[in-house]
Structures are given as C-alpha cells and as structure tokens.
Design a protein around this motif. Structure first.
Motif, PDB file in Angstrom:
ATOM      1  N   LEU A 156     -10.649 -12.321 -15.328  1.00  0.00           N
ATOM      2  CA  LEU A 156     -11.154 -11.872 -14.035  1.00  0.00           C
ATOM      3  C   LEU A 156     -10.361 -12.483 -12.883  1.00  0.00           C
ATOM      4  CD1 LEU A 156     -14.983 -11.894 -14.720  1.00  0.00           C
ATOM      5  CD2 LEU A 156     -13.506  -9.898 -14.410  1.00  0.00           C
ATOM      6  N   ALA A 157      -9.995 -13.738 -13.006  1.00  0.00           N
ATOM      7  CA  ALA A 157      -9.200 -14.382 -11.959  1.00  0.00           C
ATOM      8  C   ALA A 157      -7.838 -13.709 -11.822  1.00  0.00           C
ATOM      9  CB  ALA A 157      -9.036 -15.873 -12.264  1.00  0.00           C
ATOM     10  N   SER A 158      -7.207 -13.393 -12.940  1.00  0.00           N
ATOM     11  CA  SER A 158      -5.899 -12.736 -12.871  1.00  0.00           C
ATOM     12  C   SER A 158      -6.034 -11.341 -12.270  1.00  0.00           C
ATOM     13  CB  SER A 158      -5.239 -12.676 -14.249  1.00  0.00           C
ATOM     14  OG  SER A 158      -5.918 -11.776 -15.099  1.00  0.00           O
ATOM     15  N   ASN A 159      -7.139 -10.660 -12.560  1.00  0.00           N
ATOM     16  CA  ASN A 159      -7.349  -9.329 -11.990  1.00  0.00           C
ATOM     17  C   ASN A 159      -7.679  -9.400 -10.506  1.00  0.00           C
ATOM     18  OD1 ASN A 159      -7.035  -7.097 -13.962  1.00  0.00           O
ATOM     19  ND2 ASN A 159      -8.275  -8.511 -15.155  1.00  0.00           N
ATOM     20  N   LEU A 160      -8.368 -10.433 -10.083  1.00  0.00           N
ATOM     21  CA  LEU A 160      -8.621 -10.626  -8.665  1.00  0.00           C
ATOM     22  C   LEU A 160      -7.289 -10.748  -7.923  1.00  0.00           C
ATOM     23  CD1 LEU A 160     -10.612 -11.096  -6.337  1.00  0.00           C
ATOM     24  CD2 LEU A 160     -10.549 -13.525  -6.926  1.00  0.00           C
ATOM     25  N   LEU A 161      -6.388 -11.522  -8.477  1.00  0.00           N
ATOM     26  CA  LEU A 161      -5.057 -11.670  -7.895  1.00  0.00           C
ATOM     27  C   LEU A 161      -4.312 -10.328  -7.904  1.00  0.00           C
ATOM     28  CD1 LEU A 161      -2.781 -13.452  -6.780  1.00  0.00           C
ATOM     29  CD2 LEU A 161      -2.112 -13.867  -9.157  1.00  0.00           C
ATOM     30  N   ALA A 162      -4.345  -9.624  -9.038  1.00  0.00           N
ATOM     31  CA  ALA A 162      -3.624  -8.351  -9.168  1.00  0.00           C
ATOM     32  C   ALA A 162      -4.159  -7.309  -8.177  1.00  0.00           C
ATOM     33  CB  ALA A 162      -3.727  -7.828 -10.596  1.00  0.00           C
ATOM     34  N   VAL A 163      -5.469  -7.192  -8.072  1.00  0.00           N
ATOM     35  CA  VAL A 163      -6.058  -6.214  -7.151  1.00  0.00           C
ATOM     36  C   VAL A 163      -5.746  -6.611  -5.702  1.00  0.00           C
ATOM     37  CG1 VAL A 163      -8.241  -5.256  -6.298  1.00  0.00           C
ATOM     38  CG2 VAL A 163      -7.805  -5.392  -8.751  1.00  0.00           C
ATOM     39  N   GLY A 164      -5.776  -7.900  -5.407  1.00  0.00           N
ATOM     40  CA  GLY A 164      -5.421  -8.361  -4.064  1.00  0.00           C
ATOM     41  C   GLY A 164      -3.985  -7.993  -3.698  1.00  0.00           C
ATOM     42  N   VAL A 165      -3.067  -8.214  -4.622  1.00  0.00           N
ATOM     43  CA  VAL A 165      -1.666  -7.855  -4.383  1.00  0.00           C
ATOM     44  C   VAL A 165      -1.530  -6.344  -4.219  1.00  0.00           C
ATOM     45  CG1 VAL A 165       0.646  -7.797  -5.428  1.00  0.00           C
ATOM     46  CG2 VAL A 165      -0.702  -9.898  -5.491  1.00  0.00           C
ATOM     47  N   LEU A 166      -2.232  -5.594  -5.052  1.00  0.00           N
ATOM     48  CA  LEU A 166      -2.187  -4.132  -4.974  1.00  0.00           C
ATOM     49  C   LEU A 166      -2.675  -3.639  -3.610  1.00  0.00           C
ATOM     50  CD1 LEU A 166      -1.831  -1.401  -6.566  1.00  0.00           C
ATOM     51  CD2 LEU A 166      -4.275  -1.563  -6.989  1.00  0.00           C
ATOM     52  N   LEU A 167      -3.806  -4.146  -3.158  1.00  0.00           N
ATOM     53  CA  LEU A 167      -4.352  -3.715  -1.874  1.00  0.00           C
ATOM     54  C   LEU A 167      -3.483  -4.174  -0.702  1.00  0.00           C
ATOM     55  CD1 LEU A 167      -8.163  -4.191  -2.527  1.00  0.00           C
ATOM     56  CD2 LEU A 167      -6.853  -2.052  -2.487  1.00  0.00           C
ATOM     57  N   HIS A 168      -2.926  -5.360  -0.799  1.00  0.00           N
ATOM     58  CA  HIS A 168      -2.004  -5.833   0.236  1.00  0.00           C
ATOM     59  C   HIS A 168      -0.780  -4.916   0.296  1.00  0.00           C
ATOM     60  CE1 HIS A 168       0.298  -8.467   2.820  1.00  0.00           C
ATOM     61  NE2 HIS A 168       1.277  -8.414   1.943  1.00  0.00           N
ATOM     62  N   GLY A 169      -0.246  -4.568  -0.872  1.00  0.00           N
ATOM     63  CA  GLY A 169       0.898  -3.663  -0.917  1.00  0.00           C
ATOM     64  C   GLY A 169       0.565  -2.298  -0.339  1.00  0.00           C
ATOM     65  N   TYR A 170      -0.620  -1.799  -0.642  1.00  0.00           N
ATOM     66  CA  TYR A 170      -1.066  -0.519  -0.097  1.00  0.00           C
ATOM     67  C   TYR A 170      -1.083  -0.576   1.431  1.00  0.00           C
ATOM     68  CZ  TYR A 170      -4.074   3.469   0.924  1.00  0.00           C
ATOM     69  OH  TYR A 170      -4.584   4.631   1.431  1.00  0.00           O
ATOM     70  N   ARG A 171      -1.566  -1.677   1.961  1.00  0.00           N
ATOM     71  CA  ARG A 171      -1.598  -1.845   3.412  1.00  0.00           C
ATOM     72  C   ARG A 171      -0.184  -1.847   3.984  1.00  0.00           C
ATOM     73  NH1 ARG A 171      -1.422  -5.797   7.411  1.00  0.00           N
ATOM     74  NH2 ARG A 171      -2.936  -5.475   9.078  1.00  0.00           N
ATOM     75  N   GLN A 172       0.738  -2.525   3.305  1.00  0.00           N
ATOM     76  CA  GLN A 172       2.118  -2.567   3.778  1.00  0.00           C
ATOM     77  C   GLN A 172       2.735  -1.165   3.830  1.00  0.00           C
ATOM     78  OE1 GLN A 172       3.299  -5.724   4.869  1.00  0.00           O
ATOM     79  NE2 GLN A 172       1.119  -5.962   4.449  1.00  0.00           N
ATOM     80  N   VAL A 173       2.459  -0.379   2.798  1.00  0.00           N
ATOM     81  CA  VAL A 173       2.978   0.984   2.744  1.00  0.00           C
ATOM     82  C   VAL A 173       2.368   1.829   3.862  1.00  0.00           C
ATOM     83  CG1 VAL A 173       3.048   3.105   1.358  1.00  0.00           C
ATOM     84  CG2 VAL A 173       3.554   0.896   0.286  1.00  0.00           C
ATOM     85  N   MET A 174       1.062   1.754   4.033  1.00  0.00           N
ATOM     86  CA  MET A 174       0.384   2.578   5.028  1.00  0.00           C
ATOM     87  C   MET A 174       0.801   2.233   6.457  1.00  0.00           C
ATOM     88  SD  MET A 174      -1.174   4.702   3.220  1.00  0.00           S
ATOM     89  CE  MET A 174      -1.945   5.578   4.547  1.00  0.00           C
ATOM     90  N   LEU A 175       1.180   0.980   6.682  1.00  0.00           N
ATOM     91  CA  LEU A 175       1.598   0.555   8.022  1.00  0.00           C
ATOM     92  C   LEU A 175       3.120   0.593   8.206  1.00  0.00           C
ATOM     93  CD1 LEU A 175      -0.848  -2.457   8.551  1.00  0.00           C
ATOM     94  CD2 LEU A 175      -1.014  -0.140   9.508  1.00  0.00           C
ATOM     95  N   PHE A 176       3.830   1.129   7.199  1.00  0.00           N
ATOM     96  CA  PHE A 176       5.290   1.245   7.241  1.00  0.00           C
ATOM     97  C   PHE A 176       5.966  -0.102   7.511  1.00  0.00           C
ATOM     98  CE2 PHE A 176       3.600   5.388   8.521  1.00  0.00           C
ATOM     99  CZ  PHE A 176       4.167   6.185   7.534  1.00  0.00           C
ATOM    100  N   LYS A 177       5.457  -1.137   6.890  1.00  0.00           N
ATOM    101  CA  LYS A 177       6.030  -2.475   7.036  1.00  0.00           C
ATOM    102  C   LYS A 177       7.348  -2.564   6.274  1.00  0.00           C
ATOM    103  CE  LYS A 177       2.561  -4.506   9.207  1.00  0.00           C
ATOM    104  NZ  LYS A 177       2.647  -5.309  10.376  1.00  0.00           N
ATOM    105  N   PRO A 178       8.236  -3.484   6.665  1.00  0.00           N
ATOM    106  CA  PRO A 178       9.508  -3.629   5.955  1.00  0.00           C
ATOM    107  C   PRO A 178       9.352  -3.963   4.467  1.00  0.00           C
ATOM    108  CG  PRO A 178       9.584  -4.780   8.060  1.00  0.00           C
ATOM    109  CD  PRO A 178       8.160  -4.314   7.857  1.00  0.00           C
ATOM    110  N   SER A 179       8.275  -4.625   4.107  1.00  0.00           N
ATOM    111  CA  SER A 179       8.070  -5.002   2.701  1.00  0.00           C
ATOM    112  C   SER A 179       7.467  -3.869   1.863  1.00  0.00           C
ATOM    113  CB  SER A 179       7.173  -6.235   2.611  1.00  0.00           C
ATOM    114  OG  SER A 179       5.892  -5.936   3.143  1.00  0.00           O
ATOM    115  N   ALA A 180       7.209  -2.718   2.476  1.00  0.00           N
ATOM    116  CA  ALA A 180       6.557  -1.609   1.767  1.00  0.00           C
ATOM    117  C   ALA A 180       7.343  -1.176   0.544  1.00  0.00           C
ATOM    118  CB  ALA A 180       6.351  -0.432   2.714  1.00  0.00           C
TER     119      ALA A 180
END
Length: 116
Positions: free
Chosen positions: A27-51
């Motif tokens: 569960l801890a590893s999935n919490l990290l994975a989902v957090g990274v996934l959602l952070h990445g989604y935000r980067q893509v949606m905001l057209f950030k350089p890290s997208a």
C-alpha cells in the motif's frame, strides 16, 4: 493505472509477486506510485516543462506492467483472465502508443528547433 492498482489490491498481488512482502509495504508503494501519477498528470495538463518526462514514465510503467501481467496470464493464473482485468490490461497496452507518440513528438520538436 489506478484501476489496475485497485484490482491488484483485491487479488493480493503482493503475495503473488513475492516482491514487497506485506500488504502495508504494498500500500505504501502504491501511495507513492499514485502520487507520482497524479503529479505527472498535473504537469501534462498545465503544459509544464517536465510533462514529457512524466508522459514517458507513465507510458513505460504501464507497458512494463502489461508485459508482466500478460506473462502471469500466459502462465495460467485465473485472476488474469477475467473480462475487466483484460480491459485494464488493454488500457495498459495502450501505454505503448503513448510512448511511441511521445517519442515522435519529441523527435519532431527537436527537428523544428534545429532549423532555427
């Protein structure tokens, strides 16, 4: 990916894969994975350089997950032959398309930049 993690928790994949050893670590590893996934989604949606990097990471993780699970299905694990699992697996396979599209877009962008 999030749908897959819900399914994986139901089937107790931490036992099947013998990787993480316990439900709490899983569960801890999935919490990290989902957090990274959602952070990445935000980067893509905001057209950030890290997208682009997040797009590639999600594509690679999804494609790798699909390959590992397809191997378990081929080995005869019944839980990998259910209709909704197959649909989730198909979505993960679509990540191969994401990787390909990302690479094509990056190559096209590099070629245009090189013409300046």
């Amino acid at each position: 990916m999030i749908l897959h993690q819900i399914d994986a928790a139901f089937w107790h994949e931490w036992i099947m894969f013998r990787v993480l050893g316990s439900a709490q670590r899983y569960l801890a590893s999935n919490l990290l994975a989902v957090g990274v996934l959602l952070h990445g989604y935000r980067q893509v949606m905001l057209f950030k350089p890290s997208a682009r990097a997040h797009e590639r990471l999600c594509g690679a993780v999804g494609a790798g997950t699909a390959l590992v699970h397809a191997a378990f299905a081929a080995a005869g694990h019944d839980e990998f032959h259910l209709p909704l699992f197959i649909a989730a697996l198909a979505a993960l396979v679509a990540d191969l398309g994401l990787l390909h599209q990302s690479r094509r877009a990056s190559t096209a962008h590099t070629q245009v930049d090189g013409m300046d």
